[in-house]
Design a protein around this motif. Sequence first.
Motif, mmCIF file in Angstrom:
data_model
loop_
_atom_site.group_PDB
_atom_site.id
_atom_site.type_symbol
_atom_site.label_atom_id
_atom_site.label_comp_id
_atom_site.label_asym_id
_atom_site.label_seq_id
_atom_site.Cartn_x
_atom_site.Cartn_y
_atom_site.Cartn_z
ATOM 1 N N UNK A 32 80.439 -4.070 64.482
ATOM 2 C CA UNK A 32 80.858 -3.808 65.859
ATOM 3 C C UNK A 32 81.000 -2.303 66.093
ATOM 4 N N UNK A 33 81.634 -1.611 65.142
ATOM 5 C CA UNK A 33 81.765 -0.155 65.268
ATOM 6 C C UNK A 33 80.395 0.515 65.203
ATOM 7 N N UNK A 34 79.541 0.024 64.313
ATOM 8 C CA UNK A 34 78.186 0.573 64.214
ATOM 9 C C UNK A 34 77.430 0.361 65.528
ATOM 10 N N UNK A 35 77.615 -0.813 66.134
ATOM 11 C CA UNK A 35 76.904 -1.128 67.374
ATOM 12 C C UNK A 35 77.288 -0.174 68.495
ATOM 13 N N UNK A 36 78.555 0.223 68.551
ATOM 14 C CA UNK A 36 79.000 1.154 69.593
ATOM 15 C C UNK A 36 78.238 2.477 69.466
ATOM 16 N N UNK A 37 78.141 2.973 68.238
ATOM 17 C CA UNK A 37 77.451 4.248 68.006
ATOM 18 C C UNK A 37 75.962 4.128 68.316
ATOM 19 N N UNK A 38 75.333 3.063 67.816
ATOM 20 C CA UNK A 38 73.885 2.920 68.009
ATOM 21 C C UNK A 38 73.531 2.579 69.447
ATOM 22 N N UNK A 39 74.423 1.925 70.158
ATOM 23 C CA UNK A 39 74.155 1.700 71.584
ATOM 24 C C UNK A 39 74.122 3.041 72.323
ATOM 25 N N UNK A 40 74.984 3.971 71.916
ATOM 26 C CA UNK A 40 74.938 5.300 72.527
ATOM 27 C C UNK A 40 73.635 6.011 72.159
ATOM 28 N N UNK A 41 73.244 5.911 70.894
ATOM 29 C CA UNK A 41 71.994 6.557 70.481
ATOM 30 C C UNK A 41 70.798 5.998 71.256
ATOM 31 N N UNK A 42 70.835 4.680 71.526
ATOM 32 C CA UNK A 42 69.704 4.019 72.184
ATOM 33 C C UNK A 42 69.829 3.994 73.703
ATOM 34 N N UNK A 43 70.887 4.560 74.274
ATOM 35 C CA UNK A 43 71.086 4.468 75.723
ATOM 36 C C UNK A 43 69.884 5.094 76.453
ATOM 37 N N UNK A 44 69.336 4.365 77.452
ATOM 38 C CA UNK A 44 68.094 4.865 78.071
ATOM 39 C C UNK A 44 68.255 6.171 78.848
ATOM 40 N N UNK A 45 69.468 6.487 79.342
ATOM 41 C CA UNK A 45 69.630 7.716 80.130
ATOM 42 C C UNK A 45 70.358 8.813 79.359
ATOM 43 N N UNK A 46 71.470 8.477 78.710
ATOM 44 C CA UNK A 46 72.266 9.514 78.038
ATOM 45 C C UNK A 46 72.180 9.438 76.518
ATOM 46 N N UNK A 47 71.332 8.576 75.970
ATOM 47 C CA UNK A 47 71.260 8.432 74.526
ATOM 48 C C UNK A 47 70.690 9.661 73.829
ATOM 49 N N UNK A 48 71.129 9.875 72.604
ATOM 50 C CA UNK A 48 70.699 11.051 71.853
ATOM 51 C C UNK A 48 69.199 11.023 71.582
ATOM 52 N N UNK A 49 68.652 9.856 71.274
ATOM 53 C CA UNK A 49 67.222 9.783 70.972
ATOM 54 C C UNK A 49 66.371 10.197 72.171
ATOM 55 N N UNK A 50 66.735 9.699 73.351
ATOM 56 C CA UNK A 50 65.955 10.059 74.534
ATOM 57 C C UNK A 50 66.137 11.527 74.909
ATOM 58 N N UNK A 51 67.321 12.093 74.633
ATOM 59 C CA UNK A 51 67.523 13.523 74.890
ATOM 60 C C UNK A 51 66.625 14.361 73.978
ATOM 61 N N UNK A 52 66.478 13.920 72.727
ATOM 62 C CA UNK A 52 65.581 14.642 71.817
ATOM 63 C C UNK A 52 64.126 14.496 72.261
ATOM 64 N N UNK A 53 63.756 13.288 72.740
ATOM 65 C CA UNK A 53 62.397 13.096 73.233
ATOM 66 C C UNK A 53 62.134 13.946 74.468
ATOM 67 N N UNK A 54 63.175 14.120 75.324
ATOM 68 C CA UNK A 54 63.009 14.918 76.535
ATOM 69 C C UNK A 54 62.698 16.371 76.191
ATOM 70 N N UNK A 55 63.280 16.873 75.086
ATOM 71 C CA UNK A 55 62.987 18.243 74.661
ATOM 72 C C UNK A 55 61.507 18.422 74.320
ATOM 73 N N UNK A 56 60.874 17.312 73.872
ATOM 74 C CA UNK A 56 59.449 17.364 73.546
ATOM 75 C C UNK A 56 58.578 16.940 74.718
#
Length: 296
Positions: free
Chosen positions: A121-145
């Motif tokens: 459950x704790x892991x899911x909270x973190x990974x949901x943020x990473x995968x968030x379509x607008x504010x997620x870390x992964x998409x922010x890194x993709x936006x830089x590219x």
Amino acid sequence: MSRPARVAAGWWFVAPALGLLLVFFLLPTLAALLLSGTDFDVYTVADPRRLRWIGWDNYRRLLDDPRFATALGNTLFFVVVAGPASILVSLGAALLVDAHVVRGRAVFRTLLFLPVVTTLVAVAVVWRYLYHPRSGLLNQLLALAGVEPIDWLGDPRWALPSLALLAVWKNFGFNMLVFLAGLQAIPERLSEAARLDGAGRARELWSVTLPLLAPTFVFVAVITTIGYLQLFAEPYVMTQGGPANATLSVVLLMYEEGFRWWNLGYGAAVAFVLFAIILVLSAAQLLLQRLWGGRP
């Protein structure tokens, strides 16, 4: 003490364990097997007289169920893709932690094992943020590219690989410890002999370390395959099997049929088909290891 008396004493010693196995494993398994041959559903809960014996009908129904076919395909994707990825990541981490040039190996070992003992459950909270379509870390890194954002968990094309990545990260620490135990069981004199013969690190790894890790590979492959065939927590917590059944696993389907829709007979049939698949794949892995001359 005579031999019959020793045998009788042995049976008395193991009797409590056998009794527990009979009550909590064999009898429930037999009951579930019988249940899979009935039409036990929510109406039967209200009136047990509605229970009917239907034989193999639940198993025949599975063959025509598109959700079961989807769930089986998703589960096999985890076995074929996430399983080898998890084993390779575990082996790489174990080799790095076991390297003599690394300082603070106990610290690295603990840090790499933390995802295994962290609640999902704790892991899911973190990974949901990473995968968030607008504010997620992964998409922010993709936006830089200059890459358009991806709906990692909402797009059926990306949802299953995204869960596979999470599962590999969550579970590789356990296999890493198993590989570490295997590496530390290899006699140091064999590595020294290889180096004296002029073998480099890569040659030593290929000709000495990996062959001696064969029994460990078999063990890790079997438990990893069984673990991913029983995949449940990740899709249940992250996506509930969606979108459009893109992350539905066999165990999640069994849970939904048995405990959400109260089709307990059909859910039991799903469970026994999965049991048969696990039995066949595990036996095939052990047989292949024997054919290749290993020692499972």
